[in-house]
Write a protein that holds these residues in place. Structure first.
Motif, mmCIF file in Angstrom:
data_model
loop_
_atom_site.group_PDB
_atom_site.id
_atom_site.type_symbol
_atom_site.label_atom_id
_atom_site.label_comp_id
_atom_site.label_asym_id
_atom_site.label_seq_id
_atom_site.Cartn_x
_atom_site.Cartn_y
_atom_site.Cartn_z
ATOM 1 N N LEU A 15 104.533 -58.882 95.559
ATOM 2 C CA LEU A 15 103.314 -58.597 96.312
ATOM 3 C C LEU A 15 102.857 -57.166 96.058
ATOM 4 O O LEU A 15 102.664 -56.371 96.979
ATOM 5 N N GLY A 16 102.700 -56.838 94.773
ATOM 6 C CA GLY A 16 102.025 -55.613 94.400
ATOM 7 C C GLY A 16 100.533 -55.857 94.391
ATOM 8 O O GLY A 16 100.019 -56.764 95.061
ATOM 9 N N ASP A 17 99.797 -55.080 93.616
ATOM 10 C CA ASP A 17 98.343 -55.202 93.600
ATOM 11 C C ASP A 17 97.882 -56.614 93.247
ATOM 12 O O ASP A 17 97.091 -57.224 93.969
ATOM 13 N N SER A 18 98.376 -57.168 92.145
ATOM 14 C CA SER A 18 97.936 -58.497 91.706
ATOM 15 C C SER A 18 98.444 -59.585 92.628
ATOM 16 O O SER A 18 97.729 -60.554 92.915
ATOM 17 N N PRO A 39 107.960 -53.214 102.070
ATOM 18 C CA PRO A 39 107.498 -53.693 103.370
ATOM 19 C C PRO A 39 105.981 -53.781 103.480
ATOM 20 O O PRO A 39 105.441 -53.931 104.566
ATOM 21 N N GLY A 40 105.299 -53.657 102.378
ATOM 22 C CA GLY A 40 103.851 -53.713 102.336
ATOM 23 C C GLY A 40 103.403 -53.508 100.902
ATOM 24 O O GLY A 40 104.226 -53.420 99.978
ATOM 25 N N LEU A 41 102.095 -53.455 100.709
ATOM 26 C CA LEU A 41 101.560 -53.125 99.393
ATOM 27 C C LEU A 41 101.830 -51.653 99.124
ATOM 28 O O LEU A 41 101.282 -50.773 99.799
ATOM 29 N N VAL A 42 102.692 -51.360 98.161
ATOM 30 C CA VAL A 42 102.940 -49.998 97.702
ATOM 31 C C VAL A 42 102.428 -49.958 96.267
ATOM 32 O O VAL A 42 103.126 -50.317 95.330
ATOM 33 N N SER A 43 101.190 -49.552 96.113
ATOM 34 C CA SER A 43 100.498 -49.684 94.847
ATOM 35 C C SER A 43 101.069 -48.748 93.784
ATOM 36 O O SER A 43 101.553 -47.653 94.087
ATOM 37 N N GLY A 44 100.986 -49.180 92.540
ATOM 38 C CA GLY A 44 101.343 -48.318 91.419
ATOM 39 C C GLY A 44 100.162 -47.504 90.917
ATOM 40 O O GLY A 44 100.299 -46.780 89.925
ATOM 41 N N GLN A 45 99.019 -47.600 91.584
ATOM 42 C CA GLN A 45 97.820 -46.899 91.138
ATOM 43 C C GLN A 45 97.789 -45.458 91.624
ATOM 44 O O GLN A 45 98.452 -45.089 92.586
ATOM 45 N N GLU A 46 96.969 -44.673 90.932
ATOM 46 C CA GLU A 46 96.611 -43.307 91.349
ATOM 47 C C GLU A 46 97.831 -42.416 91.558
ATOM 48 O O GLU A 46 98.036 -41.829 92.623
ATOM 49 N N ALA A 58 98.406 -42.661 100.807
ATOM 50 C CA ALA A 58 98.994 -43.666 101.687
ATOM 51 C C ALA A 58 97.925 -44.417 102.475
ATOM 52 O O ALA A 58 98.084 -45.608 102.772
ATOM 53 N N ARG A 59 96.843 -43.754 102.824
ATOM 54 C CA ARG A 59 95.772 -44.412 103.585
ATOM 55 C C ARG A 59 95.212 -45.616 102.834
ATOM 56 O O ARG A 59 94.925 -46.665 103.425
ATOM 57 N N ASP A 60 95.072 -45.487 101.507
ATOM 58 C CA ASP A 60 94.404 -46.530 100.731
ATOM 59 C C ASP A 60 95.332 -47.356 99.858
ATOM 60 O O ASP A 60 94.965 -48.469 99.458
ATOM 61 N N TYR A 61 96.537 -46.851 99.549
ATOM 62 C CA TYR A 61 97.384 -47.520 98.557
ATOM 63 C C TYR A 61 98.768 -47.898 99.067
ATOM 64 O O TYR A 61 99.558 -48.442 98.318
ATOM 65 N N TRP A 62 99.070 -47.607 100.319
ATOM 66 C CA TRP A 62 100.295 -48.106 100.938
ATOM 67 C C TRP A 62 99.883 -48.782 102.244
ATOM 68 O O TRP A 62 99.633 -48.132 103.253
ATOM 69 N N VAL A 63 99.811 -50.104 102.198
ATOM 70 C CA VAL A 63 99.269 -50.873 103.312
ATOM 71 C C VAL A 63 100.301 -51.908 103.756
ATOM 72 O O VAL A 63 100.613 -52.839 103.012
ATOM 73 N N PRO A 64 100.879 -51.766 104.966
ATOM 74 C CA PRO A 64 101.786 -52.803 105.470
ATOM 75 C C PRO A 64 101.096 -54.166 105.468
ATOM 76 O O PRO A 64 99.888 -54.263 105.709
ATOM 77 N N PHE A 65 101.862 -55.212 105.206
ATOM 78 C CA PHE A 65 101.274 -56.535 105.063
ATOM 79 C C PHE A 65 100.538 -56.994 106.311
ATOM 80 O O PHE A 65 99.535 -57.711 106.217
ATOM 81 N N HIS A 78 111.008 -60.277 102.821
ATOM 82 C CA HIS A 78 111.386 -58.950 102.340
ATOM 83 C C HIS A 78 112.726 -59.074 101.627
ATOM 84 O O HIS A 78 113.781 -59.195 102.261
ATOM 85 N N GLY A 79 112.690 -59.058 100.315
ATOM 86 C CA GLY A 79 113.915 -59.212 99.538
ATOM 87 C C GLY A 79 113.655 -59.042 98.064
ATOM 88 O O GLY A 79 112.509 -58.919 97.612
ATOM 89 N N THR A 80 114.729 -59.021 97.296
ATOM 90 C CA THR A 80 114.627 -58.918 95.836
ATOM 91 C C THR A 80 114.855 -60.285 95.217
ATOM 92 O O THR A 80 115.744 -61.044 95.653
ATOM 93 N N LEU A 81 114.092 -60.612 94.214
ATOM 94 C CA LEU A 81 114.215 -61.897 93.536
ATOM 95 C C LEU A 81 115.477 -61.919 92.685
ATOM 96 O O LEU A 81 115.770 -60.962 91.965
#
Length: 380
Positions: A15-18, A39-46, A58-65, A78-81
């Protein structure tokens, strides 16, 4: 092809950006389960804004689900595949207590992205750990009097520019291997960005190819050696943004992967030979730029998943031939977005705060985002 229930079950692995965008698209027509190590979207952008202005990032690129209104009906794990059984149509994940669970699927979307430096890692993290990781790197660079940025892509260029603009008294140097940086973009983009870098006080060093140390996945302080013959360079901090990515596909069988470990896909983003299995984003071998991560292919993928479930024809993804979009990210005076042809589209600062972020991004692209708490209040 369908498990019990009236609606198909879609598992979005990653559950990254894509992955988030795909889950949002499918939340109404399907029962969606998303699996994420964060625990949320932690984007690899910017990356540049992340390092220099973590509160803004964090305001725009780290968003709890739970901030995404469109994910209210999506169950997140919340886990690793750890693996997949393609015959039984199950995905396996391990949580923080080292307990492995299985998730059955009718459709599997592989969106696990890539590893790249310290800002893109598949490690299982809590909100406190994400925050500590974010602030540790920021403080490390804030304390440095001089910084070398190594790399010629957008992450390196953005980092050099944003560090220089946030801390104008620091010595910031950008080293890249070619005669120009941003070689995946139209040449006009570098013409514009190089002027902005110079105006910000960044020293540009073309034709420098670094000898990679044993570990360059974090900020270092040892002198940098060059295979191109120049004398070593040193600084208080060395930021490696060299674009050495590795796909997060250790959990997948080799039959799904190409020689570089990325997921093989057809033009329709389907994994060959496996009905109901798709891939999107940086992990998918769509084209040399793996551009489905940046060209809103989530809309096409969601349509193709619905079409496959209904027995209708699928549409092909058409990749871009050049990188495009923002390079430096939002600045106090506004935002520049570059087209594939190298033209700059400028958004003034007021439009970012009043139109772009609230209406186009949060409401349009992300289908409604509740207000994010400040960075110092991000807790488990």
């Amino acid at each position: 092809m369908r498990h019990s229930g009236t609606r198909p079950r879609v598992v979005v692995a990653g559950l990254g950006d894509s992955g988030v965008l795909t889950a949002l698209r499918l939340a109404r027509p399907a029962d969606v389960v998303g699996i994420s190590a964060k625990p949320g979207l932690v984007s690899g952008q910017e990356l540049g804004i992340r390092l220099s202005r973590p509160q803004d990032w964090a305001r725009d690129y780290w968003v709890p689900f739970d901030r995404f209104r469109g994910l209210d009906g999506v169950r997140t794990v919340h886990g690793t595949l750890t693996g997949v059984d393609l015959d039984a149509r199950k995905v396996f994940a391990r949580n923080g207590d080292d307990v492995t669970t299985s998730e059955p699927y009718d459709v599997l979307v592989i969106a696990t992205g890539v590893r790249n430096g310290f800002w893109r890692r598949p490690d299982l993290q809590s909100a406190d750990e994400v925050r500590a990781d974010l602030m540790d790197r920021h403080r490390r660079l804030a304390a440095a009097g001089s910084v070398l940025v190594i790399g010629g892509g957008a992450a390196a260029v953005s980092s050099a520019a944003n560090l220089a603009r946030t801390w104008p008294d620091k010595s910031i140097s950008l080293y890249f291997p070619g005669e120009r940086a941003l070689t995946g973009h139209h040449p006009r983009v570098w013409q514009r960005i190089s002027r902005l870098l110079t105006d910000a006080g960044v020293r540009l060093h073309p034709a420098h190819r670094a000898v990679l140390p044993d570990s360059c996945d974090d900020i270092t302080d040892a002198p940098v050696q060059w295979s191109t013959g120049q004398p070593p360079a040193s600084a208080d901090a060395v930021l490696w943004a060299i674009g050495r990515v590795a796909p997060n596909t250790d959990w997948l069988p080799a039959e799904l992967l190409d020689d570089d470990g990325f997921v093989r896909v057809t033009p329709e983003l389907r994994v060959p030979g496996h009905r109901g299995v798709f891939a999107i984003g940086d992990v998918a071998a769509t084209d040399p730029l793996r551009s489905s991560a940046r060209n809103r292919a989530d809309g096409l993928l969601a349509r193709n998943i619905r079409a496959e479930l209904a027995g209708r024809p699928l549409k092909a993804y058409r990749p871009a031939t050049r990188r495009w979009g923002s390079v430096l990210g939002a600045q106090p005076e506004g935002l520049e977005v570059f087209t594939p042809g190298g033209q700059a589209v400028r958004f003034p600062a007021w439009s970012i705060e009043r139109i772009l972020q609230p209406w186009i991004v949060r409401r349009g692209i992300y289908r409604g985002v509740r207000e994010n708490p400040p960075l110092d209040q991000r807790r488990n």
